[in-house]
Write a protein that holds these residues in place. Structure first.
Motif, PDB file in Angstrom:
ATOM      1  N   THR A 111       0.797  -1.225   0.000  1.00 25.33           N
ATOM      2  CA  THR A 111       0.000   0.000   0.000  1.00 25.33           C
ATOM      3  C   THR A 111       0.829   1.274   0.000  1.00 25.33           C
ATOM      4  N   GLY A 112       2.052   1.241   0.555  1.00 27.97           N
ATOM      5  CA  GLY A 112       2.871   2.447   0.634  1.00 27.97           C
ATOM      6  C   GLY A 112       2.738   3.192   1.942  1.00 27.97           C
ATOM      7  N   GLY A 113       1.863   2.721   2.826  1.00 32.01           N
ATOM      8  CA  GLY A 113       1.709   3.344   4.136  1.00 32.01           C
ATOM      9  C   GLY A 113       1.095   2.350   5.097  1.00 32.01           C
ATOM     10  N   GLY A 114       1.378   2.519   6.392  1.00 29.65           N
ATOM     11  CA  GLY A 114       0.833   1.611   7.385  1.00 29.65           C
ATOM     12  C   GLY A 114       1.694   0.388   7.596  1.00 29.65           C
ATOM     13  N   SER A 115       1.310  -0.424   8.562  1.00 25.43           N
ATOM     14  CA  SER A 115       2.089  -1.577   8.987  1.00 25.43           C
ATOM     15  C   SER A 115       1.410  -2.883   8.605  1.00 25.43           C
ATOM     16  N   ALA A 138      16.285  -7.715  13.178  1.00 24.29           N
ATOM     17  CA  ALA A 138      16.491  -6.479  12.416  1.00 24.29           C
ATOM     18  C   ALA A 138      15.157  -5.933  11.902  1.00 24.29           C
ATOM     19  N   PHE A 139      14.287  -6.804  11.448  1.00 18.70           N
ATOM     20  CA  PHE A 139      12.979  -6.351  10.970  1.00 18.70           C
ATOM     21  C   PHE A 139      12.061  -5.958  12.131  1.00 18.70           C
ATOM     22  N   ALA A 140      12.272  -6.550  13.301  1.00 16.52           N
ATOM     23  CA  ALA A 140      11.436  -6.231  14.455  1.00 16.52           C
ATOM     24  C   ALA A 140      11.600  -4.771  14.881  1.00 16.52           C
ATOM     25  N   GLN A 141      12.729  -4.141  14.533  1.00 19.82           N
ATOM     26  CA  GLN A 141      12.915  -2.719  14.849  1.00 19.82           C
ATOM     27  C   GLN A 141      11.890  -1.839  14.141  1.00 19.82           C
ATOM     28  N   HIS A 142      11.247  -2.349  13.113  1.00 22.07           N
ATOM     29  CA  HIS A 142      10.310  -1.564  12.314  1.00 22.07           C
ATOM     30  C   HIS A 142       8.850  -1.857  12.666  1.00 22.07           C
ATOM     31  N   HIS A 143       8.618  -2.606  13.736  1.00 19.24           N
ATOM     32  CA  HIS A 143       7.238  -2.903  14.154  1.00 19.24           C
ATOM     33  C   HIS A 143       6.635  -1.708  14.857  1.00 19.24           C
TER      34      HIS A 143
END
Length: 327
Positions: free
Chosen positions: A267-271, A322-327
């Protein structure tokens, strides 16, 4: 105090066409054409690295730019400015952000209108980028995009329009700062993330390819067949909060047993969500099948991060963290 300016090409330096191809301005020519740059009180030291469209830039080449920038900091530069084409700017900025070890600002910018057009935006963007690069307020923020008098953090910035000079935006957060009356105003200071440790060599990058697969309506998944034989990682850009057609769920689960598979939103936005939906192909179903949640990180940046992690020999636990930092 000085700013190290590295030029890589792009619209900002296009000075017209001839029978020999595109005529490009050097970094010195670009800097000389910017009103107020010489009076900034922060001399600009130019290094012309490339003169190419940003579609031709590579991860290995950008890591070389980071090395050159680090050397410039060691030699006394206050900050870094990189000029490049806008098409891949959101990706190169995120790459730099993951490996930049210094507190000094690393600013990337470019232009949407070349110098032959009425109202070129390159000079204003270059001046604003230089102001940010030599500003104490911009320290400890990692890599930044400065465009249209806005300052964007690498992890959130996106190119959102094909032609507008206001193309760069951060859909989830907005800009972290602005240029106001020639002053750098930082409105919020996001904490720097751990980044990727170690230096990926060109050989490491060549040996660790990451595919990006965007899910579409009535998707048959045929492009996924044999993917793990050619790629060492996969990023899936799913519908909405991280959904795929039910028929793709077992296919992705099988791939996740062989290579890291990261789930993002197209989508380009949101999680990406974790446990709101539970049908086959939903976000909770896919995560239970072994896919990695990218949180707010978009597909393009997720691909950069996964490839860097693989190229520096990080294991499954380190990749997930590393990806968990972006949650």
């Amino acid at each position: 105090m000085s700013v190290a300016l590295f030029t890589l090409g792009g619209t900002i330096g296009m000075a017209g066409r001839s029978t020999a191809g595109v005529t490009r301005l050097t970094g010195a020519e670009l800097a000389a054409a910017v009103p107020g740059l010489a009076e900034l009180g922060c001399p600009v030291e130019v290094q012309d690295i490339e003169a190419v469209p940003s579609a031709n830039l590579t991860l290995a080449g950008m890591l070389d730019v980071v090395d050159a920038a680090s050397k410039a900091i060691s030699n006394g530069a206050t900050g870094i400015v990189v000029l490049q084409g806008s098409d891949t700017l959101e990706e190169t900025t995120f790459l730099v952000d993951q490996v930049w070890p210094h507190s000094n600002p690393f600013v990337l910018t470019g232009a949407m209108r070349n110098p032959t057009l009425a109202g070129p935006d390159g000079p204003a963007n270059l001046l604003a980028a230089a102001r940010v690069a030599c500003s104490p307020a911009a320290r400890d923020l990692g890599a930044l995009v400065v465009f249209n008098d806005q300052i964007h953090a690498a992890r959130w910035v996106r190119k959102t329009h094909s032609t507008s000079t206001a193309t760069f935006a951060s859909p989830n957060t907005g800009p972290i700062g602005h240029l106001v009356e020639d002053q750098v105003r930082i409105l919020t200071r996001p904490a720097r993330q751990d980044g990727v440790h170690g230096r990926a060599t060109p050989e490491d990058l060549d040996a660790n390819k990451v595919a990006l697969y965007t899910v579409t309506l009535d998707d048959d998944g045929l492009l996924l067949e044999g993917l793990a034989d050619k790629y060492q990682g996969l990023v899936v850009a799913g519908y909405g909060v991280g959904h795929v057609p039910a028929a793709l769920a077992p296919v992705l689960a099988e791939l996740a047993q062989r290579i890291p598979v990261v789930l993002t939103s197209r989508t380009g936005g949101g999680s990406v969500l974790r446990n709101t939906y539970s049908s086959v192909g939903s976000e909770s179903d896919l995560l239970q099948r072994g896919l990695i949640d990218a949180g707010f990180l978009d597909p393009y940046k997720s691909r950069i991060l996964l490839r860097l992690l693989l190229a520096t020999n990080e294991g499954p636990d380190e990749i997930t963290a590393a990806f968990a930092q972006h949650h």
